[in-house]
Design an enzyme around this catalytic site. Sequence first.
Site, PDB file in Angstrom:
ATOM      1  N   GLU A 143      44.241  37.851  38.363  1.00  0.00           N
ATOM      2  CA  GLU A 143      43.836  37.789  36.959  1.00  0.00           C
ATOM      3  C   GLU A 143      44.289  39.022  36.180  1.00  0.00           C
ATOM      4  OE1 GLU A 143      39.722  37.334  34.309  1.00  0.00           O
ATOM      5  OE2 GLU A 143      39.627  37.961  36.415  1.00  0.00           O
ATOM      6  N   GLU A 240      32.872  32.692  30.849  1.00  0.00           N
ATOM      7  CA  GLU A 240      32.590  34.074  31.243  1.00  0.00           C
ATOM      8  C   GLU A 240      32.451  34.924  29.983  1.00  0.00           C
ATOM      9  OE1 GLU A 240      34.197  36.963  34.741  1.00  0.00           O
ATOM     10  OE2 GLU A 240      35.598  36.594  33.120  1.00  0.00           O
TER      11      GLU A 240
END
Length: 261
Positions: A143, A240
Amino acid sequence: MPKFAANLTMLFGEQPFLDRFAAAKAAGFNGVEYLFPYDFDKTELREQLHQHGLTQVLHNLPAGNWAAGERGIAILPDRVDEFRDGVGRAIDYAKALDCRQLNCLVGIAPEGADATDLNETLIGNLRFAAGALAKEQIRLLIEPINTIDIPGFFMNKTAQALQIISEVRSSNLFVQYDIYHMQVMEGDLARTLQKHLPRIAHVQLADNPGRNEPGTGEINYPFLFRHLDAIGYRGWIGCEYKPRTTTLEGLGWHAALTADT
């Protein structure tokens, strides 16, 4: 409409962690993700998933001493053994939770460290992890993260993640594309998602600025959700974000999408 997973590290923080599974299901989520499962017994977590009919979508590999500010150890030459031990631990939890993808936070570059050495360490660690996870039919993700929220984070743009994937040379390594982080670092969200969709295994969201729920900032989420459907993204989207007030008060965007389907 995309499938949304509640990130239980960020959402439903008004409740103890193990109570957040029920809260996510009651709020209309069918999947959950969170940063780390390792503080809890695998059996407890599995029971929460089964009891509430939830899919464990994602969790991270162990990432060092989080409380001390570490955000991954995969780039650190002196932590290779610890990293590889963590891969085994993550697989153990993932198999117990039937979690089919794990994210690797690569880490913050130590001041003065040689970037080439860090990159070589990362490539070796990712080859090891991708291979170990492939044997269990679990995907490995990396990520890119913005350097405002995490100064010095080693991997911070889509192109860098794709370059690392090309160097690892594994069919079991993919991008976790966080819309919030990439809006901060590079923008051009829709075109990037479409261009690199074959290598994007998981998407996460939050609005910018503030990292709050969709509809509180500059990102056109109704457009992006339609775009993801149109280009054929069939994975989960992890929610998130930090609720601006309470989690339930901030879920109007999700309720509106559900009502439209």
